[in-house]
Design an enzyme around this catalytic site. Sequence first.
Site, PDB file in Angstrom:
ATOM      1  N   GLU A 119       0.846  -1.206   0.000  1.00 33.48           N
ATOM      2  CA  GLU A 119       0.000   0.000   0.000  1.00 33.48           C
ATOM      3  C   GLU A 119       0.878   1.251   0.000  1.00 33.48           C
ATOM      4  O   GLU A 119       0.753   2.127   0.862  1.00 33.48           O
ATOM      5  CB  GLU A 119      -0.980  -0.005   1.180  1.00 33.48           C
ATOM      6  CG  GLU A 119      -1.999  -1.114   1.073  1.00 33.48           C
ATOM      7  CD  GLU A 119      -3.175  -1.023   2.033  1.00 33.48           C
ATOM      8  OE1 GLU A 119      -3.192  -0.124   2.897  1.00 33.48           O
ATOM      9  OE2 GLU A 119      -4.072  -1.874   1.922  1.00 33.48           O
TER      10      GLU A 119
ATOM     11  N   GLU B 259      -4.543  -8.796  -0.374  1.00 38.84           N
ATOM     12  CA  GLU B 259      -5.324  -8.810   0.867  1.00 38.84           C
ATOM     13  C   GLU B 259      -6.785  -8.697   0.466  1.00 38.84           C
ATOM     14  O   GLU B 259      -7.142  -7.834  -0.344  1.00 38.84           O
ATOM     15  CB  GLU B 259      -4.962  -7.616   1.762  1.00 38.84           C
ATOM     16  CG  GLU B 259      -3.531  -7.637   2.249  1.00 38.84           C
ATOM     17  CD  GLU B 259      -3.172  -6.419   3.105  1.00 38.84           C
ATOM     18  OE1 GLU B 259      -4.082  -5.795   3.704  1.00 38.84           O
ATOM     19  OE2 GLU B 259      -1.971  -6.091   3.160  1.00 38.84           O
TER      20      GLU B 259
HETATM   21  O1  AHR Z   1      -4.881  -6.183   6.992  1.00 40.07           O
HETATM   22  C1  AHR Z   1      -4.863  -4.997   7.736  1.00 40.07           C
HETATM   23  C2  AHR Z   1      -4.272  -3.836   6.960  1.00 40.07           C
HETATM   24  O2  AHR Z   1      -5.090  -3.550   5.859  1.00 40.07           O
HETATM   25  C3  AHR Z   1      -2.921  -4.045   6.343  1.00 40.07           C
HETATM   26  O3  AHR Z   1      -1.885  -3.826   7.246  1.00 40.07           O
HETATM   27  C4  AHR Z   1      -2.888  -3.043   5.246  1.00 40.07           C
HETATM   28  O4  AHR Z   1      -2.105  -3.449   4.157  1.00 40.07           O
HETATM   29  C5  AHR Z   1      -4.354  -2.897   4.858  1.00 40.07           C
HETATM   30  O5  AHR Z   1      -4.748  -1.577   4.831  1.00 40.07           O
END
Ligand code: AHR
Length: 502
Positions: free
Chosen positions: A177, A303
């Site tokens: 990110e 994710e």
């Molecule tokens: O999974 C929790 C958080 O969500 C992670 O650290 C980040 O990459 C995303 O914003």
Amino acid sequence: MANARITVHTAADIDRIEPEVHGHFSEHLGRCVYEGLWTSDSADEDGYREDVVELLADLEIPVLRWPGGCFADDYHWEDGVGPQEERPRRRNLFWAQGPEDLPEESNAFGTDEFLELCERIDTEPYLAANVGSGTPQEAANWVEYCNYDGDTELADRRRENGHEEPYGVKYWGLGNENWGCGGQMSPEQYAREYRRYATYVGTQSNLMFDHDIELIACGYEGHEWNRRFLEEINQSRWGVEFPLDHITLHHYYGRGMNVDEADEDQYDRMLVEALEMERHIERMAGAINAVATTRDIGVIIDEWGTWHPEATADNGLEQPGTVLDALSAAAVLDVFNHHSDVLTMTNIAQTVNVLQCLIETDEDEAWARPTYRVFDLYAPHKGSEAVQTSVDTPARELADDDEERELPLVGASASVDDDETYVTVTNLDCREEKTIEVTLEGVDLDSATVEAELLFADHDADAEVDADNAEEFTAEELDVSVDSGALIAELPASTVAGISIQ
Ligand code: AHR
């Protein structure tokens, strides 16, 4: 009379479903690593939780991403190697480690502990290097520590730390990110950083090591960011093509839905948000096609999963594990199958205790959540050839929705492997059962062997798992009949079916 008709076009291949599409993500966040994977009352002498290791090994997870998340761009890997008593204690900039142990990182669980965990559960490790606050040198050193077999200080340090042979880590992420917690960069700025890192980590690494490594760039949910990133990447002097094997995006949903207060209209809305995964994949694939025409770049969903208001930084992003969340995972895994031509990996967040984890623990026990059961039911798809599947389904308009979106009430996907076709079907309607009819082009169902399982028939969508009831969410046999050349089955509200046809 069927409510939904599913046609499996058995000869219309999409592509192989990479096993890594069933991957996982774990971060130094709340009780995911500490208490979840590592050091607790039920830990073995090396510190791993045997109960969690067993559940992970049983699921045969193909890949595990670590150490973050936002944590990755604040993590310096050398803090976490060598004798544990000598490792520095640091603050954890982004995440609390648990209510009694506020934002500090002991570094007890580091590179060697993670890579040994991957060996124990027979999974491919995926390390996310620090771009936000690190250096290309630090990242390149990490690759050398893990993968080099020669006579250097870093390779020797790995040997001293107990691992004679190189680990051969294949997947390396450059940042996380980076448009947000990983350094607040513009796409052009990140592309320039990416090129710098890839020069030292990728280009030289591939000359230096026996193992092929694959480099993973951080992308975004929107097409525009990715297009600008890829355009800038292509601006390298001398026409050098920097290694860039995959580009990622993250997609969380359910942020507007309190688990314990929501009604069925909100369930529908959350499931529609989950299905928006399809649009994100298509937009990323579109950006790659538009800009990076000479490159073969895979799409990774690094994710994904539910993130409800219950999960806050104060509680280590913990939220209840429900059948509804598991249904959303089934719907998304079907989307992944439909896009197996572009997807090279996905990692649900996060493995243990955090967000839409598959496993939950307390001090004494570990248990599987309903989402774990869905991954288990979908396992036969891994490594098979996805085929086109049409679903003729009723849909429901979302209540009070400005965009007039609707939820398709039945979803499905199918894959073919040798002489088996495997079909997964989800009744996303949390109110009513559905009769489904499944036909397989070119397959005589009257002479086929059909076996089918069903998840969640005895539970409503809002059912929550705990240590005592976890076994109630296991699959049961599903009755499937053959009528006029089609499979017929009844799916109660909010259930998921897996049907094997040989
Ligand atoms: O999974 C929790 C958080 O969500 C992670 O650290 C980040 O990459 C995303 O914003």
